[in-house]
Every structure is written in C-alpha cells, then in structure tokens.
Design a protein around this motif. Structure first.
Motif, mmCIF file in Angstrom:
data_model
loop_
_atom_site.group_PDB
_atom_site.id
_atom_site.type_symbol
_atom_site.label_atom_id
_atom_site.label_comp_id
_atom_site.label_asym_id
_atom_site.label_seq_id
_atom_site.Cartn_x
_atom_site.Cartn_y
_atom_site.Cartn_z
ATOM 1 N N LEU A 102 2.508 -7.087 -5.792
ATOM 2 C CA LEU A 102 3.227 -6.512 -4.663
ATOM 3 C C LEU A 102 2.421 -5.392 -4.023
ATOM 4 O O LEU A 102 2.306 -5.322 -2.795
ATOM 5 N N GLU A 103 1.824 -4.535 -4.837
ATOM 6 C CA GLU A 103 1.036 -3.422 -4.294
ATOM 7 C C GLU A 103 -0.199 -3.906 -3.546
ATOM 8 O O GLU A 103 -0.719 -3.193 -2.694
ATOM 9 N N ARG A 104 -0.667 -5.099 -3.856
ATOM 10 C CA ARG A 104 -1.816 -5.663 -3.139
ATOM 11 C C ARG A 104 -1.368 -6.602 -2.018
ATOM 12 O O ARG A 104 -2.180 -7.303 -1.438
ATOM 13 N N ASP A 105 -0.055 -6.603 -1.729
ATOM 14 C CA ASP A 105 0.531 -7.442 -0.677
ATOM 15 C C ASP A 105 0.217 -8.916 -0.882
ATOM 16 O O ASP A 105 0.017 -9.662 0.076
ATOM 17 N N LEU A 106 0.206 -9.343 -2.146
ATOM 18 C CA LEU A 106 -0.041 -10.741 -2.469
ATOM 19 C C LEU A 106 1.250 -11.524 -2.676
ATOM 20 O O LEU A 106 1.221 -12.736 -2.853
ATOM 21 N N VAL B 196 9.196 3.451 2.580
ATOM 22 C CA VAL B 196 8.364 2.294 2.252
ATOM 23 C C VAL B 196 8.208 1.386 3.469
ATOM 24 O O VAL B 196 7.149 0.832 3.707
ATOM 25 N N LEU B 197 9.259 1.259 4.254
ATOM 26 C CA LEU B 197 9.280 0.324 5.376
ATOM 27 C C LEU B 197 9.029 1.023 6.696
ATOM 28 O O LEU B 197 9.685 0.756 7.685
ATOM 29 N N GLU C 114 0.828 -1.210 0.000
ATOM 30 C CA GLU C 114 0.000 0.000 0.000
ATOM 31 C C GLU C 114 0.859 1.256 0.000
ATOM 32 O O GLU C 114 0.505 2.261 -0.620
ATOM 33 N N ARG C 115 2.019 1.208 0.658
ATOM 34 C CA ARG C 115 2.909 2.366 0.642
ATOM 35 C C ARG C 115 3.508 2.569 -0.744
ATOM 36 O O ARG C 115 3.620 3.699 -1.218
#
Length: 192
Positions: free
Chosen positions: A43-47, A69-70, A13-14
């Motif tokens: 990656l953007e959907r944390d999948l 990002v982290l 999401e970041r």
C-alpha cells in the motif's frame, strides 16, 4: 505526472510519511491494525488499493483523519461535475467524486460509483462525525450499521452515526450502484 499516472490520489506515500512521523515500523502499524506487513508495504508503494475499512483502521492507528491521507487541491466554492470528475480517490475498486469543497469543515458530499460485488470491505469501520446520510441514486446498496442491515434501492435514504461500526457493498452481480454520501461535519478535513 509520470507516464501511466492519473489524477488519482496516491495514498501510499502519504501513509508512509505519516507512519515515519509517528516513529512506527511497518510491523508495528500492522500489529496495531490487524493487517499484514506485506499489505502495508504494498500500500505504501501504491501497488495495491485499500478498502475503506482498512484505511479507517490505519488512520485510527496513526491518529489521523482521512483528510490527512486523501489530500487534494481544493476546488473552491463552485464545483462543476467535469471538475469533480478529475479528482477521484483509489480506495477499493470504486470511483468517488468529491462534490463539496475539500476544506469545507461543516459537511462532506461525495458520489460513489460502485461496481458489482465491490464495497468498503467485510470489516466494519468507524470515523468521527455526527451523522452520515446515504442516498442511492442507482442500483442497490447493502449497508450494515452495528447489527442492522439495510438493503437500499434507488431513491432510498438512510442516516446513521459514522462513529458506529459500519460497512457497505453493492450486492448486485451485474449492475453498478451510484450513491451520494453526505457527512456532517467533514471527516476528511485535516486537523490543525
């Protein structure tokens, strides 16, 4: 936190928010990084998780430091191991414990437990910093810096400039590797 979520930092999401701030499409970011649009979308959907080398390429294309990002809540000056264990980052398939205050600009100390065969990715990456010291606590670490390959065992230390292309992996088929990473200055500190 929703069901099944952990305290792991969710970078997707970041990354999406930063990409939108920069006015880039997924395909433009993919083109700038050499990664696929499908991978960036997942990656953007944390999948999916991301290797350090891929994350470094994404951060470079977005012109951001890792810390943007982290992001995680700073722990203050005293960090007890039990508290550090609550903050892990899902990058690749290894667990990282932040052992220094997140917003400390002068240095960064992290401990990684790296499963057999896992690492930062085949593609070398870089990040801003003067020096990184690597100390192997347990197991074996293969570290590639430019054209030089170091095979480090427990008790071995190496330093290098993180601006030089580098990558690393646990070459063992059976045993975890535990490593301390000490970077000066902190490459994860967010910029102004």
């Amino acid at each position: 936190m929703g069901a099944g979520q952990t305290d792991r930092t969710r970078v997707g999401e970041r990354l999406r928010a930063i990409r939108h701030e920069r006015g880039l499409s997924i395909s433009q970011l993919a083109g700038a990084t050499g990664l696929t649009s499908g991978f960036i979308s997942q990656l953007e959907r944390d999948l999916t998780s991301v290797s350090l080398s891929s994350l470094a390429r994404i951060c470079a294309a977005l012109d951001v430091r890792f810390g943007e990002v982290l992001d995680a809540e700073p722990k203050g000056e005293l960090i007890r191991r039990g508290e550090a264990a609550g903050w892990t980052v899902e990058i690749g398939r290894h667990d990282d414990l932040l052992l220094s205050p997140q917003e400390e600009p002068r240095f960064h100390l992290m401990e990684s437990r790296i499963p057999p065969g896992e690492g930062a990715g085949e593609e070398p990456y870089t990040f801003q910093g003067e020096v990184e010291l690597v100390y192997v606590l347990e197991g074996t670490l293969e570290l590639r810096v430019r054209d030089e390959v170091f095979l480090l065992g427990a008790g071995d230390t190496v330093t290098y400039a993180p601006r030089d292309p580098h990558t690393w992996r646990n070459p063992s088929a059976d045993d975890d590797t535990v490593v301390l990473w000490f970077s000066v200055p902190n490459p994860f500190t967010r910029t102004g």
